[in-house]
Scaffold this motif. Structure first.
Motif, PDB file in Angstrom:
ATOM      1  N   GLY A   1       0.931  -1.189  -0.020  1.00 40.50           N
ATOM      2  CA  GLY A   1       0.162  -0.042   0.057  1.00 40.50           C
ATOM      3  C   GLY A   1       0.796   1.336  -0.016  1.00 40.50           C
ATOM      4  N   VAL A   2       2.111   1.020  -0.340  1.00 41.42           N
ATOM      5  CA  VAL A   2       2.846   2.305  -0.338  1.00 41.42           C
ATOM      6  C   VAL A   2       3.866   2.046  -1.627  1.00 41.42           C
ATOM      7  N   SER A   3       4.068   3.320  -1.938  1.00 36.02           N
ATOM      8  CA  SER A   3       5.175   3.204  -3.381  1.00 36.02           C
ATOM      9  C   SER A   3       6.658   3.174  -2.771  1.00 36.02           C
ATOM     10  N   ASP A   4       7.419   2.301  -3.853  1.00 30.50           N
ATOM     11  CA  ASP A   4       8.828   2.166  -3.418  1.00 30.50           C
ATOM     12  C   ASP A   4       9.396   1.524  -4.726  1.00 30.50           C
ATOM     13  N   TYR A   5      10.766   1.740  -4.771  1.00 27.99           N
ATOM     14  CA  TYR A   5      11.660   0.797  -5.880  1.00 27.99           C
ATOM     15  C   TYR A   5      11.453   1.532  -7.182  1.00 27.99           C
ATOM     16  N   GLY A   6      11.659   0.743  -8.425  1.00 26.12           N
ATOM     17  CA  GLY A   6      11.702   1.181  -9.687  1.00 26.12           C
ATOM     18  C   GLY A   6      13.349   1.542  -9.663  1.00 26.12           C
ATOM     19  N   ASP A   7      14.083   0.715  -9.332  1.00 24.06           N
ATOM     20  CA  ASP A   7      15.528   1.068  -9.507  1.00 24.06           C
ATOM     21  C   ASP A   7      16.172   0.600 -10.912  1.00 24.06           C
ATOM     22  N   ILE A   8      17.286   1.251 -11.128  1.00 25.32           N
ATOM     23  CA  ILE A   8      17.724   0.862 -12.215  1.00 25.32           C
ATOM     24  C   ILE A   8      16.880   0.486 -13.608  1.00 25.32           C
ATOM     25  N   MET A   9      16.308   1.812 -14.216  1.00 22.86           N
ATOM     26  CA  MET A   9      15.376   1.826 -15.174  1.00 22.86           C
ATOM     27  C   MET A   9      16.059   2.102 -16.628  1.00 22.86           C
ATOM     28  N   LEU A  10      15.585   1.191 -17.475  1.00 28.46           N
ATOM     29  CA  LEU A  10      16.208   1.102 -18.627  1.00 28.46           C
ATOM     30  C   LEU A  10      15.056   1.466 -19.828  1.00 28.46           C
ATOM     31  N   MET A  11      15.427   2.236 -21.045  1.00 26.95           N
ATOM     32  CA  MET A  11      14.169   2.430 -21.699  1.00 26.95           C
ATOM     33  C   MET A  11      14.766   2.742 -23.240  1.00 26.95           C
ATOM     34  N   PRO A  12      14.360   1.671 -24.275  1.00 28.40           N
ATOM     35  CA  PRO A  12      14.795   2.070 -25.522  1.00 28.40           C
ATOM     36  C   PRO A  12      14.099   2.986 -26.380  1.00 28.40           C
ATOM     37  N   THR A  13      14.843   3.772 -27.182  1.00 26.38           N
ATOM     38  CA  THR A  13      14.345   4.851 -27.990  1.00 26.38           C
ATOM     39  C   THR A  13      14.781   4.991 -29.293  1.00 26.38           C
ATOM     40  N   MET A  14      14.434   5.907 -30.027  1.00 22.83           N
ATOM     41  CA  MET A  14      15.176   5.932 -31.393  1.00 22.83           C
ATOM     42  C   MET A  14      15.168   7.509 -31.613  1.00 22.83           C
ATOM     43  N   GLY A  15      16.314   7.997 -32.558  1.00 22.21           N
ATOM     44  CA  GLY A  15      16.651   9.353 -32.663  1.00 22.21           C
ATOM     45  C   GLY A  15      17.532  10.172 -31.583  1.00 22.21           C
ATOM     46  N   GLU A  16      17.597  11.347 -31.619  1.00 23.53           N
ATOM     47  CA  GLU A  16      18.465  12.111 -30.763  1.00 23.53           C
ATOM     48  C   GLU A  16      17.880  11.756 -29.245  1.00 23.53           C
ATOM     49  N   PRO A  17      18.676  11.349 -28.360  1.00 22.24           N
ATOM     50  CA  PRO A  17      18.376  10.818 -27.166  1.00 22.24           C
ATOM     51  C   PRO A  17      17.911  11.952 -26.272  1.00 22.24           C
ATOM     52  N   SER A  18      17.062  11.928 -25.125  1.00 21.17           N
ATOM     53  CA  SER A  18      16.532  12.788 -24.173  1.00 21.17           C
ATOM     54  C   SER A  18      16.544  12.195 -22.926  1.00 21.17           C
ATOM     55  N   PHE A  19      16.642  12.902 -21.833  1.00 17.89           N
ATOM     56  CA  PHE A  19      16.629  12.422 -20.485  1.00 17.89           C
ATOM     57  C   PHE A  19      15.391  13.073 -19.986  1.00 17.89           C
ATOM     58  N   ASP A  20      14.653  13.625 -20.793  1.00 14.36           N
ATOM     59  CA  ASP A  20      13.129  14.031 -20.366  1.00 14.36           C
ATOM     60  C   ASP A  20      12.020  12.861 -20.495  1.00 14.36           C
ATOM     61  N   ASN A  21      11.564  12.154 -19.345  1.00 13.15           N
ATOM     62  CA  ASN A  21      10.611  11.273 -19.491  1.00 13.15           C
ATOM     63  C   ASN A  21       9.357  11.489 -20.186  1.00 13.15           C
ATOM     64  N   LYS A  22       8.955  12.809 -20.387  1.00 14.99           N
ATOM     65  CA  LYS A  22       7.934  13.003 -21.290  1.00 14.99           C
ATOM     66  C   LYS A  22       8.190  12.703 -22.724  1.00 14.99           C
ATOM     67  N   VAL A  23       9.509  12.772 -23.072  1.00 12.43           N
ATOM     68  CA  VAL A  23      10.008  12.668 -24.390  1.00 12.43           C
ATOM     69  C   VAL A  23      10.303  11.136 -24.690  1.00 12.43           C
ATOM     70  N   TYR A  24      10.940  10.396 -23.757  1.00 12.89           N
ATOM     71  CA  TYR A  24      11.399   9.039 -23.926  1.00 12.89           C
ATOM     72  C   TYR A  24      10.462   7.953 -23.654  1.00 12.89           C
ATOM     73  N   SER A  25       9.384   8.554 -22.873  1.00 16.87           N
ATOM     74  CA  SER A  25       8.187   7.632 -22.641  1.00 16.87           C
ATOM     75  C   SER A  25       7.514   7.011 -24.243  1.00 16.87           C
ATOM     76  N   SER A  26       6.672   6.258 -24.043  1.00 15.18           N
ATOM     77  CA  SER A  26       6.035   5.746 -25.237  1.00 15.18           C
ATOM     78  C   SER A  26       4.662   5.255 -24.774  1.00 15.18           C
ATOM     79  N   THR A  27       3.707   5.273 -25.762  1.00 16.20           N
ATOM     80  CA  THR A  27       2.457   4.616 -25.497  1.00 16.20           C
ATOM     81  C   THR A  27       2.344   3.272 -26.007  1.00 16.20           C
ATOM     82  N   PHE A  28       1.671   2.405 -25.438  1.00 19.25           N
ATOM     83  CA  PHE A  28       1.684   1.061 -25.883  1.00 19.25           C
ATOM     84  C   PHE A  28       0.072   0.507 -25.706  1.00 19.25           C
TER      85      PHE A  28
END
Length: 229
Positions: free
Chosen positions: A93-120
């Motif tokens: 009932g409490v939020s934690d973890y999410g350690d060592i997160m990887l995300m594949p993308t294409m094009g110019e890389p960005s550290f903005d999660n609004k940019v590198y996130s993706s719909t599915f």
């Protein structure tokens, strides 16, 4: 006397048959596992890959706001994936973890999660015991995940030509206290992530090995901290 021996023999055969049938059936228990159970409503579970008593729980993160229904990092009502991290809580009932997160993308890389996130789409998402897969719509990337007791395995298939990236964002979900990345060689990095949420002053160390050579791009240090993404 012959009748007694005959019946005893048949009883042994039947007994052995049921033991054998039981063993065969037991090997297929995993086919009945549905990791999506509890990922909606207030279940607080995650659908990703893990093994019993495993050190890693490799799963997609669709919630990064620390919300109650996003305690496990995932909620079935979501359609946006921020990345795939290696530690998750199940049924809390409490939020934690999410350690060592990887995300594949294409094009110019960005550290903005609004940019590198993706719909599915759930139509392109599968989960079974120890396995998870999904297609990231934004750049048509297929993701397959599995684990051993101590290791998470990622397979990314980039279906379009172009510059392929893998984002390692240490500033993900809970509060980042310290982050360090050390380049060992052109295919290996070591990572320290120290964070704070439900668990205070939590240390996570990781070694990441790639099957192709990498070029590292660091996010600039912020003025108030020495953290890296």
């Amino acid at each position: 006397m012959k009748i007694i021996l005959y019946n005893l023999k048949n009883r042994i055969q039947i007994f052995c048959f049921f033991i054998f049938a039981h063993f065969c059936f037991a090997q297929n228990y995993s086919q009945f596992v549905n990791p999506f159970i509890g990922t909606g409503g207030h279940g607080h579970t995650f659908p990703g890959a893990t093994v019993p008593y495993g050190m890693v729980q490799l799963s997609p993160d669709t919630r990064i706001d620390g919300s109650w229904d996003g305690c496990g990092g995932y909620h079935y009502s979501d359609n946006l994936i921020y990345g795939f991290s290696h530690t998750h809580l199940n049924g809390t009932g409490v939020s934690d973890y999410g350690d060592i997160m990887l995300m594949p993308t294409m094009g110019e890389p960005s550290f903005d999660n609004k940019v590198y996130s993706s719909t599915f789409s759930h139509a392109n998402e599968k989960a079974s015991a120890g396995f998870y897969s999904v297609k990231l719509d934004k750049h048509n990337i297929d993701v397959r995940l599995t684990t051993s007791t101590r290791v998470g395995f990622h397979e990314y298939t980039f279906n379009k030509a172009g510059l392929a990236n893998i984002i390692l964002d240490l500033n993900h979900r809970d509060k980042l206290l310290e982050g360090r990345i050390r380049l060992i060689d052109d295919k290996t990095i070591e990572v320290l992530r120290r964070s704070e949420a439900w668990a205070r002053d939590q240390y996570v160390y990781a070694r990441i090995e790639f099957n192709v050579s990498i070029k590292q791009k660091k996010k600039k240090k912020s003025p108030e901290s020495s953290n890296y993404d």
